[in-house]
Each structure stands twice: as C-alpha cells, then as structure tokens.
Design a protein around this motif. Structure first.
Motif, mmCIF file in Angstrom:
data_model
loop_
_atom_site.group_PDB
_atom_site.id
_atom_site.type_symbol
_atom_site.label_atom_id
_atom_site.label_comp_id
_atom_site.label_asym_id
_atom_site.label_seq_id
_atom_site.Cartn_x
_atom_site.Cartn_y
_atom_site.Cartn_z
ATOM 1 N N MET A 109 0.794 -1.211 0.046
ATOM 2 C CA MET A 109 -0.146 0.042 0.202
ATOM 3 C C MET A 109 0.859 1.195 0.163
ATOM 4 N N TYR A 127 -5.785 1.483 -1.341
ATOM 5 C CA TYR A 127 -5.794 1.353 0.253
ATOM 6 C C TYR A 127 -6.601 2.670 0.714
ATOM 7 N N VAL A 184 -5.988 -3.899 0.171
ATOM 8 C CA VAL A 184 -5.281 -3.834 -1.269
ATOM 9 C C VAL A 184 -5.240 -5.449 -1.532
#
Length: 185
Positions: free
Chosen positions: A7, A17, A23
């Motif tokens: 992320m 994110y 993610v």
C-alpha cells in the motif's frame, strides 16, 4: 488477509488502500512508482466553482493504525496523508507472550514505519527509570508546534530542499529552534 506493505511502495497500492481500506494486489506484477497522483487526485477541470476543488490530497482524515486496527492518530490536515504509510504494521500474526515461537524470517517484527507513533508519543518501549522524561501522549513539541509537511515540505529558497522534495530545509527549523538547527548526536 489483505496485503499491507504494497500500500505504500506502489502508487496503485496507496490509492487502492485509501479508496477501499485494503489492497488486493492484482497490480503487483506491474506496479507504478510513487508520483504526484499517488497523494493527490488529478484535476478533472479547472472549473472549481462547478466541479469543486480537485487535485486535493487523497486523505486528510484521521488514520486508524494498521498494526492494531484500534489506535487512531489525527495530525489534523495534510499530515494525515503521511500517516497512512508512515506507521508500523505486520503482515502476519505476532504470537502472545506465552510459549515458544521460532522466528523463520529475517524481516520479523513490525514493518519499519515508526514515524507517526513516535511523533504522537505512543507504542514506544517503556523504560521505567526514564518514564518521567517522556512527554505526555500528543504533547511533544514536534507534534504540537509543527507537522510532517511543515518540516518536510517547507518553503525553500534553494529549490533542492523542502517543497515536494520532502528533504528537510534546515532554514525552516530555525523558526522553532531559534538557537540554531539541532545537530545529530
């Protein structure tokens, strides 16, 4: 379990994110580098009256830390964008204090990102002999009198430091450190 390290090391991970809270990593084999549009949304137009303010920071809201999913830090404003990545996190379960545990990875422990908890004055190792020297949570001078962006994105006259280089412009330190820029010990 959602991937948490990517992320912050790829533009798609950060955006995903911020937008979804997780993610999934479908893009991991073709990541893009961090750029202006990692932290900022792109202009859709310059008609701010009708289209609203765009090219804004993607996150100015308080951030709940990934490591425990309960602790929230609010640096109020643009520095909250920084907290999203500059926080410790684990990508695996950490065992409790009972029993034996074999460490099988050279990357054991929290992913290195202590900046926001350190600035907030939380999640630190407690040393009882010096505990009285620690400032109260949220009260350290760099937390109350400055910000991530004030130090790392300060106005600069040399074009090499500050602004969007994220390199501290030492002249900006003198606003608070009137006796001179602190030296490294």
């Amino acid at each position: 379990m959602a991937l948490v390290v990517p992320m912050c090391h790829a533009s798609q991970g950060y955006i995903e994110y911020i937008e979804t809270g997780a993610v999934d990593g479908r893009w991991l084999y073709n990541p893009t580098s961090l750029s202006c549009t990692t932290c900022h949304s792109q202009h859709t137009s310059f008609d701010f009256v009708n289209d609203g303010y765009d090219y804004a920071l993607r996150n100015i809201d308080p951030v709940t830390l990934v490591i425990d999913n309960a602790t929230m830090i609010d640096f109020e404003g643009s520095s909250n964008n920084c907290i999203t990545c500059h926080q410790p996190r684990n990508s695996y379960a950490i065992p409790g204090p009972t029993g034996d545990y074999t460490i099988t990875s050279t990357r054991f422990g929290p992913h290195h990102g202590p900046q926001s908890p350190m600035l907030e004055g939380i999640m630190r190792r407690q040393y009882s002999a010096v505990q009285k020297l620690y400032p109260a949570v949220g009260s350290a001078a760099h937390r109350t009198g400055s910000s991530c962006t004030a130090c790392h994105m300060a106005e600069s006259s040399d074009g090499v430091h500050g602004l969007h280089t994220f390199i501290i412009y030492e002249e900006s330190c003198k606003q608070c450190h009137t006796s001179g820029v602190p030296t490294k010990a």
